[in-house]
Design a protein around this motif. Structure first.
Motif, mmCIF file in Angstrom:
data_model
loop_
_atom_site.group_PDB
_atom_site.id
_atom_site.type_symbol
_atom_site.label_atom_id
_atom_site.label_comp_id
_atom_site.label_asym_id
_atom_site.label_seq_id
_atom_site.Cartn_x
_atom_site.Cartn_y
_atom_site.Cartn_z
ATOM 1 N N HIS A 1 0.808 -1.222 0.000
ATOM 2 C CA HIS A 1 0.000 0.000 0.000
ATOM 3 C C HIS A 1 0.844 1.277 0.000
ATOM 4 O O HIS A 1 0.326 2.351 0.302
ATOM 5 N N THR A 2 2.117 1.171 -0.334
ATOM 6 C CA THR A 2 2.926 2.371 -0.544
ATOM 7 C C THR A 2 2.661 2.879 -1.953
ATOM 8 O O THR A 2 2.705 2.113 -2.914
ATOM 9 N N GLY A 3 2.376 4.167 -2.064
ATOM 10 C CA GLY A 3 1.997 4.706 -3.362
ATOM 11 C C GLY A 3 2.817 5.916 -3.780
ATOM 12 O O GLY A 3 3.706 6.383 -3.060
ATOM 13 N N ALA A 4 2.501 6.403 -4.956
ATOM 14 C CA ALA A 4 3.098 7.621 -5.501
ATOM 15 C C ALA A 4 1.979 8.439 -6.137
ATOM 16 O O ALA A 4 0.913 7.913 -6.463
ATOM 17 N N VAL A 5 2.224 9.711 -6.301
ATOM 18 C CA VAL A 5 1.203 10.594 -6.870
ATOM 19 C C VAL A 5 1.012 10.268 -8.348
ATOM 20 O O VAL A 5 1.974 10.224 -9.118
ATOM 21 N N ARG A 6 -0.228 10.029 -8.735
ATOM 22 C CA ARG A 6 -0.544 9.812 -10.145
ATOM 23 C C ARG A 6 -1.098 11.091 -10.768
ATOM 24 O O ARG A 6 -0.721 11.483 -11.860
ATOM 25 N N LYS A 7 -2.006 11.754 -10.064
ATOM 26 C CA LYS A 7 -2.684 12.927 -10.609
ATOM 27 C C LYS A 7 -3.191 13.789 -9.469
ATOM 28 O O LYS A 7 -3.550 13.297 -8.402
ATOM 29 N N LEU A 8 -3.225 15.092 -9.701
ATOM 30 C CA LEU A 8 -3.746 16.044 -8.724
ATOM 31 C C LEU A 8 -4.915 16.802 -9.348
ATOM 32 O O LEU A 8 -4.862 17.184 -10.521
ATOM 33 N N ASP A 9 -5.952 17.023 -8.556
ATOM 34 C CA ASP A 9 -7.090 17.809 -9.040
ATOM 35 C C ASP A 9 -6.764 19.283 -8.850
ATOM 36 O O ASP A 9 -7.233 19.943 -7.919
ATOM 37 N N ILE A 10 -5.952 19.800 -9.751
ATOM 38 C CA ILE A 10 -5.447 21.161 -9.632
ATOM 39 C C ILE A 10 -6.562 22.187 -9.758
ATOM 40 O O ILE A 10 -6.566 23.219 -9.066
ATOM 41 N N ASP A 11 -7.540 21.931 -10.622
ATOM 42 C CA ASP A 11 -8.650 22.881 -10.775
ATOM 43 C C ASP A 11 -9.403 23.043 -9.454
ATOM 44 O O ASP A 11 -9.773 24.163 -9.066
ATOM 45 N N ALA A 12 -9.633 21.930 -8.763
ATOM 46 C CA ALA A 12 -10.345 21.993 -7.479
ATOM 47 C C ALA A 12 -9.502 22.703 -6.425
ATOM 48 O O ALA A 12 -10.019 23.497 -5.627
#
Length: 459
Positions: free
Chosen positions: A170-181
């Motif tokens: 369950h170690t992860g990395a950033v895939r995408k950010l909701d920059i508009d929000a």
């Protein structure tokens, strides 16, 4: 350093602001300091700062002071994104539940049990932060403040996966950010709070590294600043003094040398990565120093290490072939009286004192340094940026280069004579001096008819 104000005028001791205890000069000193800070308040309004800190800051009881300083920045119109870590809290939860797993600095597998501990720790810290911004104690920066803190599912994560046969679970990395929000929240005057957890499109949760998350969001937002608050993981010179500014290439070289401790190297790696990918400035600050964020932003030299992207390829020593271009830069300023007329012959004779900024074969800036090393001083002259290139930090780059080169010569003080640009130098740490403060040789050549102001900076 480009975003900092004269450190001589900064009032860092709250006692100096006491109406009862302050010495007689304190009110005038405070007014002068406040006026000097005002231009930077305007500069930062509407800019985005990403402030990142580990769970150690909360553990050490520094959260409340940080919240008060950040509330002040928010009131000044700075858009804030907070990214917190939770490593010590997760480790504590694991220990209390009888698990032997403990998280260190590197990327490690996150078991289902550790993930539950990460969720609990993140929730607890998030509530502590929200509670901090909800206080309104009189006589504090939070008095009458109404600051909203908004968190949510802004981060989409992916699993790190299996590397060299090791399943990171369950170690992860950033895939995408909701920059508009995120931008929408900041446009309403609220602070965005991100915990070190992300979620996949299938709803699976992943444990993220605070440093990676903060860097990713700073890059995506094109933040003006990424600030890492650490226990004391800043870069220092051999004598123990703080290395207040590093060009990214120099930071990378320092990392490659292997001389830094693991924690400092980790933070500096992310700072360098952020600057390389478009963040204007990345800072490593000690949260153990009360008010370090304010001191870093509103004093000239700051209290931590700042990483910037200097385009060193554009900066080089001048040659005889550059004399014509230097003359073209200088002539308009000689004509309006800003600079002393020198003439081509003088520049040819002293061309080895000059450094130029060149891009695509066009010289658009210059600075000259004349040493008086018997008295530990260097004079800076002809600091010029062509009007078409002004406003993007080139003057700051030339000044930083001059300061660095003067230090390398062994100088203790850098001085400049000016009739038109005194405020520019004052805002960058220079203090007013007199003719008697100049090297003796330079005193004999001081042109009293011009009545130039003298400014000196200690290196």
């Amino acid at each position: 350093m480009g975003t900092r104000v004269q450190d001589d005028l900064a009032l860092t001791d709250p006692e100096t602001l006491s109406a009862h205890d302050a010495p007689e000069f304190a009110p005038a000193q405070f007014v002068r300091w406040f006026r000097e800070v005002a231009p930077y308040v305007h500069d930062f309004r509407g800019k985005t700062f990403v402030i990142a800190f580990g769970g150690e800051l909360v553990f050490d009881g520094a959260l409340n002071a940080l919240v008060q300083d950040l509330s002040l920045l928010s009131a000044l119109g700075v858009k804030l994104v907070l990214v917190h870590g939770s490593r010590p809290q997760v480790n504590e939860q694991l220990k209390l539940k009888g698990y032997s797993t403990q998280f260190g600095r590197g990327t490690e597998p996150t078991s289902p049990e550790a993930l539950e501990c990460a969720k609990e720790a993140a929730g607890e810290i998030r509530l502590d932060i929200e509670a901090g911004f909800s206080q309104g104690l009189p006589n504090t920066p939070m008095s009458h403040a109404q600051i909203r803190v908004i968190s949510g599912n802004f981060v989409t994560a992916r699993p790190v996966g299996i590397i060299d046969g090791l399943d990171y679970q369950h170690t992860g990395a950033v895939r995408k950010l909701d920059i508009d929000a995120i931008r929408s929240v900041m446009s309403q005057g609220a602070i965005v709070l991100l915990s070190p957890l992300g979620f996949s499109p299938t709803g699976e949760a992943f444990n993220l590294a605070m440093e990676d998350l903060a860097t990713s969001v700073a890059v995506a937002l094109r933040a003006e600043k990424l600030i890492f608050l650490t226990q004391d993981r800043i870069v220092r010179h051999e004598d123990g003094s703080v290395d207040t500014e590093l060009a990214r290439e120099d930071a990378d070289a320092l990392l490659a040398s292997g001389t830094l401790d693991e924690d400092t190297a980790s933070f500096l790696t992310y700072a360098s990565r952020a600057v390389k990918r478009g963040v204007a400035r990345a800072h490593l600050l000690p949260y153990t120093l009360d008010g370090s964020v304010l001191l870093e932003i509103f004093t000239h030299d700051g209290v931590g290490t700042m990483v910037v992207e200097d385009n060193l390829d554009d900066l080089r020593p001048a040659t005889v072939d550059d004399v014509g271009a230097i003359v073209q830069l200088i002539e308009p300023l000689e004509a309006d009286g800003t600079l002393v007329p020198r003439g081509r012959a003088v520049i040819e004779r002293e061309v080895e004192l000059f450094t130029v900024l060149e891009h695509d074969g066009v010289i658009y800036g210059s600075v000259a340094l004349k040493p008086y090393l018997d008295e530990g001083m260097v004079e800076m002259a002809c600091l010029i940026v062509h009007p078409e290139w002004q406003g993007s930090g080139e003057g700051e780059m030339l000044l930083r280069h001059a300061e660095s080169k003067a230090r390398a010569m062994g100088a203790r003080r850098l001085f400049v004579l000016t009739t038109r640009t005194s405020h520019w130098f004052m805002k960058r740490g220079f203090a007013r001096g007199g003719v008697s403060d100049l090297p003796k040789e330079r005193q004999t050549h001081y042109n009293r008819s011009r009545n130039s102001l003298i400014f000196i900076k200690r290196l």
